[in-house]
Design a protein around this motif. Sequence first.
Motif, PDB file in Angstrom:
ATOM      1  N   ILE A 172       0.857  -1.191   0.000  1.00  0.00           N
ATOM      2  CA  ILE A 172       0.000   0.000   0.000  1.00  0.00           C
ATOM      3  C   ILE A 172       0.888   1.234   0.000  1.00  0.00           C
ATOM      4  N   SER A 173       0.357   2.347  -0.494  1.00  0.00           N
ATOM      5  CA  SER A 173       1.150   3.571  -0.612  1.00  0.00           C
ATOM      6  C   SER A 173       1.341   4.225   0.757  1.00  0.00           C
ATOM      7  N   ARG A 174       2.291   5.123   0.790  1.00  0.00           N
ATOM      8  CA  ARG A 174       2.571   5.899   2.008  1.00  0.00           C
ATOM      9  C   ARG A 174       1.351   6.730   2.422  1.00  0.00           C
ATOM     10  N   ASP A 175       0.707   7.386   1.432  1.00  0.00           N
ATOM     11  CA  ASP A 175      -0.463   8.221   1.733  1.00  0.00           C
ATOM     12  C   ASP A 175      -1.610   7.392   2.305  1.00  0.00           C
ATOM     13  N   LEU A 191       2.258  14.404  11.437  1.00  0.00           N
ATOM     14  CA  LEU A 191       3.193  13.302  11.213  1.00  0.00           C
ATOM     15  C   LEU A 191       4.582  13.714  11.678  1.00  0.00           C
ATOM     16  N   GLU A 192       5.165  12.906  12.532  1.00  0.00           N
ATOM     17  CA  GLU A 192       6.505  13.194  13.028  1.00  0.00           C
ATOM     18  C   GLU A 192       7.560  12.315  12.367  1.00  0.00           C
ATOM     19  N   LYS A 204       5.878  -3.690   7.181  1.00  0.00           N
ATOM     20  CA  LYS A 204       4.964  -2.775   7.873  1.00  0.00           C
ATOM     21  C   LYS A 204       5.467  -1.336   7.814  1.00  0.00           C
ATOM     22  N   TYR A 205       4.510  -0.429   7.956  1.00  0.00           N
ATOM     23  CA  TYR A 205       4.811   0.985   8.129  1.00  0.00           C
ATOM     24  C   TYR A 205       4.853   1.277   9.626  1.00  0.00           C
ATOM     25  N   ALA A 222       1.901  -3.453   5.676  1.00  0.00           N
ATOM     26  CA  ALA A 222       2.168  -2.758   4.422  1.00  0.00           C
ATOM     27  C   ALA A 222       1.493  -3.397   3.216  1.00  0.00           C
ATOM     28  N   ILE A 223       0.883  -4.571   3.404  1.00  0.00           N
ATOM     29  CA  ILE A 223       0.190  -5.232   2.293  1.00  0.00           C
ATOM     30  C   ILE A 223      -1.323  -5.115   2.456  1.00  0.00           C
TER      31      ILE A 223
END
Length: 233
Positions: A172-175, A191-192, A204-205, A222-223
């Motif tokens: 998946i995208s960052r946004d 967001l820090e 994972k993010y 992340a998927i």
Amino acid sequence: MTKKMIKKVVPMLIGTLAVTMVVSAVNPTTLAEAANGIRYSIPRVSSSVVTNKKSVEYISQEEAKAIAMKKAPKNKSEVTKVETLLGYEDPHYNVEITSVLNKNLTKIFTIKVDGVTGKIEDLDVEKIINNKDKDKDKDKVNKDKVNKHEGNKNSDKKHKKEEKEVVKTNLISRDKAIKIALDKIGRDADLEEMELDKDDNPPKYEIEMYNDDYEYEIEIHAITGAILKFEKE
């Protein structure tokens, strides 16, 4: 002409001259109406001069501190330094706020507050981590990984196979990850820090965010986009 006559004539001449000057400055129509018995008062001319200059009023240092404190976590912060810079070009206060969030994490906020309007012009956040405790945690993680995989070849093969499958899968995208995190928080947050760990299983993010009330640590698959971890302080 004797001196006695001069003393009588001179005041009369001065009075006549003054009346003539006033009458000459009055509108002819007004003189005609005055002759018919209509009374007029001639306005007096003021000698005062009105200027457009206004004195500048600055907010107090206490007001600047109160404004800056709104940007720091509540009940965990204190003003540690205030720099007053009320110059003509750019009047402002630099307010430094120290926030001890826990034994491992301290944040120092430097906030620029406009000295006239009270508007926040700039915000800088410095994050300080207790390196000693961080190294201990890192060593513990490495030790756990060694104990988990040591002497288990089948497990290693399975792990490598899963890693290969992960590489082929779209992440998946960052946004989208940020949106998922904000939806979980349920309100605005800044967001820090954000990091994508592709080597982990699952990938994972790792996201850190904060607002006026809390600091959040969130881990997102992340998927699939599933939330693996959610903590707030």
